[in-house]
Design a protein around this motif. Structure first.
Motif, PDB file in Angstrom:
ATOM      1  N   UNK A  92      30.073  38.009  36.430  1.00 44.18           N
ATOM      2  CA  UNK A  92      28.908  37.381  37.075  1.00 44.18           C
ATOM      3  C   UNK A  92      29.363  36.326  38.079  1.00 44.18           C
ATOM      4  N   UNK A  93      30.419  35.569  37.710  1.00 45.71           N
ATOM      5  CA  UNK A  93      30.916  34.531  38.625  1.00 45.71           C
ATOM      6  C   UNK A  93      31.384  35.164  39.932  1.00 45.71           C
ATOM      7  N   UNK A  94      32.039  36.320  39.829  1.00 48.53           N
ATOM      8  CA  UNK A  94      32.489  36.998  41.060  1.00 48.53           C
ATOM      9  C   UNK A  94      31.299  37.499  41.880  1.00 48.53           C
ATOM     10  N   UNK A  95      30.282  38.060  41.196  1.00 46.67           N
ATOM     11  CA  UNK A  95      29.076  38.507  41.928  1.00 46.67           C
ATOM     12  C   UNK A  95      28.480  37.311  42.672  1.00 46.67           C
ATOM     13  N   UNK A  96      28.358  36.197  41.959  1.00 46.81           N
ATOM     14  CA  UNK A  96      27.737  35.002  42.561  1.00 46.81           C
ATOM     15  C   UNK A  96      28.528  34.537  43.789  1.00 46.81           C
ATOM     16  N   UNK A  97      29.858  34.549  43.674  1.00 46.96           N
ATOM     17  CA  UNK A  97      30.689  34.086  44.796  1.00 46.96           C
ATOM     18  C   UNK A  97      30.573  35.045  45.986  1.00 46.96           C
ATOM     19  N   UNK A  98      30.523  36.351  45.690  1.00 51.22           N
ATOM     20  CA  UNK A  98      30.395  37.347  46.769  1.00 51.22           C
ATOM     21  C   UNK A  98      29.049  37.177  47.475  1.00 51.22           C
TER      22      UNK A  98
ATOM     23  N   UNK B  45      20.456  37.107  36.529  1.00 53.03           N
ATOM     24  CA  UNK B  45      20.324  37.593  37.907  1.00 53.03           C
ATOM     25  C   UNK B  45      21.041  36.650  38.867  1.00 53.03           C
ATOM     26  N   UNK B  46      21.804  37.219  39.786  1.00 54.90           N
ATOM     27  CA  UNK B  46      22.362  36.426  40.885  1.00 54.90           C
ATOM     28  C   UNK B  46      21.345  36.463  42.022  1.00 54.90           C
TER      29      UNK B  46
ATOM     30  N   UNK C  19      23.064  31.561  43.597  1.00 55.08           N
ATOM     31  CA  UNK C  19      22.841  30.864  42.320  1.00 55.08           C
ATOM     32  C   UNK C  19      22.583  31.893  41.220  1.00 55.08           C
ATOM     33  N   UNK C  20      22.896  31.490  39.962  1.00 55.87           N
ATOM     34  CA  UNK C  20      22.711  32.435  38.850  1.00 55.87           C
ATOM     35  C   UNK C  20      21.512  31.999  38.009  1.00 55.87           C
TER      36      UNK C  20
ATOM     37  N   UNK D  20      20.871  42.072  39.513  1.00 59.47           N
ATOM     38  CA  UNK D  20      20.846  41.998  38.051  1.00 59.47           C
ATOM     39  C   UNK D  20      22.284  42.140  37.565  1.00 59.47           C
ATOM     40  N   UNK D  21      22.753  41.175  36.759  1.00 56.05           N
ATOM     41  CA  UNK D  21      24.138  41.267  36.277  1.00 56.05           C
ATOM     42  C   UNK D  21      24.211  41.532  34.771  1.00 56.05           C
ATOM     43  N   UNK D  22      23.156  41.221  34.028  1.00 57.81           N
ATOM     44  CA  UNK D  22      23.165  41.495  32.585  1.00 57.81           C
ATOM     45  C   UNK D  22      21.731  41.506  32.075  1.00 57.81           C
TER      46      UNK D  22
END
Ligand code: FAD
Length: 476
Positions: free
Chosen positions: A56-62, A177-178, A183-184, A214-216
């Motif tokens: 999720x952290x990588x999704x948020x950074x991307x 959700x990102x 932001x998450x 949606x990440x989880x």
């Protein structure tokens, strides 16, 4: 790859590589090609990279990097969607963000009957994880071996057990959700009761990736049925099938898990094109219903219950003939007739497809009125109608048997769509029952939602994604 200029693109891609590492970034056209075309081969797009974050952290950074650079994000799951939502539209700087590496089951809470999963989990793997815990995750569809739960939730997928368990929307308690700015939103709650204002998760479900990634998700689990009973029935028309649905519901209640309708033509296409299939009934009937019950207890008892429930309908002639599966394998071969419809149609040739819904009580009227109107406008037209009639959802596909005549029909599908969708609208139905809007119906939907509905949808989109960077060109 498309883009603004080699240097800006290269610098941006390097920035993404620094976030996800070399394993998380694809730029070689041979590697990116499968992500840039849809399942039906109808849509193809371009992207500066396919990015495959692992957390999720990588999704948020991307996503944050994209927001800063003004690059659009096209979320992608298993890429089995049927409306072109998961591939980029032309003329924009964008990336495809594939969730496939986010495929961990985070937590099983047996006492709470919930499973917390990452968005890239393939649906079948979630069904298996539930089964291993002696539970059921009921979402089930033809693409379950490759579609992902993030895609299922983003399209609010339906499938074959909606009658009893509801759509994807009904199977979720919480989401992570990102948001479009990176932001998450941590909404991974496992609560069956939570009346604290707007139900935010429902905004993202069915949004087709236009409001966030949606990440989880926290999914609901159900008791695993130990018994099933499956029957294949010959009936004279859709109205009889709908009447039978009521009869069965009264007799067996919630045990009724599947109630699928198909016409004789549908069955003929399957028998013609799909190996190892056979007509289960002695004589041909105009329409067929596939019925499935599931319950705790013993399959033999349930089969008896199904026969008892069907007996009065058979005496009245509502059911012209019936076969009851005597084993699990026989039940599977009956379902294969239904599940092979997509394959059989593909082999038969291209058709104009409609995934529509009307109230169940108007289903027979829809099939009758749409078919008459089409026959008037296009004499000799062939209609392949089948679907989840228990949910008021029919896949209603139109073609000509003659290839040249068919090519001309496909070339200009607008008049066909108009006939079908006007009947749907007159019966207060929906032009997309379970596949979503994507690119395919983005313009069409403007005719069938009220101006107020469209205004509210746009207001939500603007509030969450003011830069319009989240899956642009889809839905609205
Ligand atoms: C053979 C076959 C049978 C099918 N049967 C059914 C059926 O019975 N019922 C039914 O409803 N559908 C059915 N479908 C359609 C399709 O499988 C569903 O729409 C499925 O839910 C899509 O999941 P996916 O992971 O492939 O999503 P994708 O195709 O990758 O994406 C679909 C949409 O969701 C968005 N998205 C994907 N993942 C995310 C995420 N993590 N966050 C935000 N947005 C995301 C994408 O941007 C896109 O707009 C079928 C398809 C096939 C090929």
């Amino acid at each position: 790859m498309g883009g603004p200029g080699v240097t800006a693109t290269a610098a941006f891609v390097e920035r993404l590589r620094a976030i996800v590492g070399p394993a998380g970034l694809l730029t070689d056209p041979a590697d990116t090609a499968p992500y840039l075309a849809d399942w039906r081969g109808r849509y193809r797009g371009e992207a500066e990279a396919v990015v495959r974050p692992a957390s999720t952290a990588e999704v948020a950074a991307v996503v944050a990097a994209c927001a800063q650079a003004g690059v659009a994000v096209v979320p992608q799951g298993g890429n089995t969607g049927l409306c072109g939502g998961s591939v980029p539209v032309g003329g924009l700087r964008q990336i495809v963000l594939s969730l496939s590496r986010m495929n961990r089951i985070r937590e099983l809470d047996a006492a709470n009957n919930t499973l917390t999963v990452e968005a890239g989990c393939v649906l079948q793997s979630i069904q298996e994880a539930a089964r291993d815990a002696d539970r059921l995750f009921p979402l089930s569809l033809g693409a379950e071996g490759s579609c992902q739960i993030g895609g299922n939730l983003s399209t609010n997928a339906g499938g074959e057990a909606v009658l009893r368990y509801g759509n994807a929307r009904d199977l979720v308690l919480g989401l992570e959700v990102v948001l479009p700015d990176g932001r998450v939103w941590e909404g991974l709650r496992g609560l069956r009761k939570d009346n604290t204002g707007y139900d935010l998760k429902q905004l993202f479900i069915g949004a087709e990736g236009t409001l966030g990634v949606v990440t989880a998700a926290v999914l609901k689990l159900f008791p695993r049925p130990t018994a099933t009973a499956t029957a294949f029935l010959g009936v004279s028309d859709p109205a009889t099938a709908v009447a039978l649905l009521s009869v069965l519901r009264s007799a067996v209640g919630d045990r009724l898990t599947g109630f699928e309708l198909m016409s004789r033509l549908c069955l003929e296409l399957v028998l013609r094109h799909v190996p190892d299939t056979a007509d289960p009934l002695r004589e041909a009937h105009p329409w067929y219903v596939l019925v499935e019950l599931s319950d705790s207890g013993d399959s033999a008892d349930l089969a008896e219950r199904l026969m008892d429930a069907l007996a009065p309908a058979m005496e009245r002639g509502q059911v012209r003939d019936a076969v009851l599966a005597q084993s699990e394998a026989q039940g599977e071969s009956l379902w294969r007739l239904r599940d092979s419809m997509a394959e059989a149609q593909k082999a038969e040739g291209i058709s104009i497809k409609h995934d529509v819904s009307v109230p169940v009580s108007r289903m027979a009227r829809f099939i009758d009125e749409a078919s008459r109107a089409l026959e008037r406008a296009f004499p000799g037209v062939r209609i392949v109608a089948f679907g989840h009639i228990g949910d008021g959802n029919v896949h209603y596909n139109v073609s000509f048997a003659d290839p040249a005549q068919n090519a001309a029909l496909i070339e200009d599908s607008e008049p066909v769509n108009r006939v079908v969708y006007e009947v749907v609208a007159a019966l207060s139905g929906s032009i997309s029952a379970e596949h979503g809007l994507g690119q395919l119906k983005r313009e069409e939907i403007r005719r069938y939602k009220t101006p107020l509905e469209l205004e509210l949808m746009r207001a939500i989109k603007r509030a969450l994604d003011p830069q319009n960077l989240m899956n642009p060109g889809k839905v609205i």
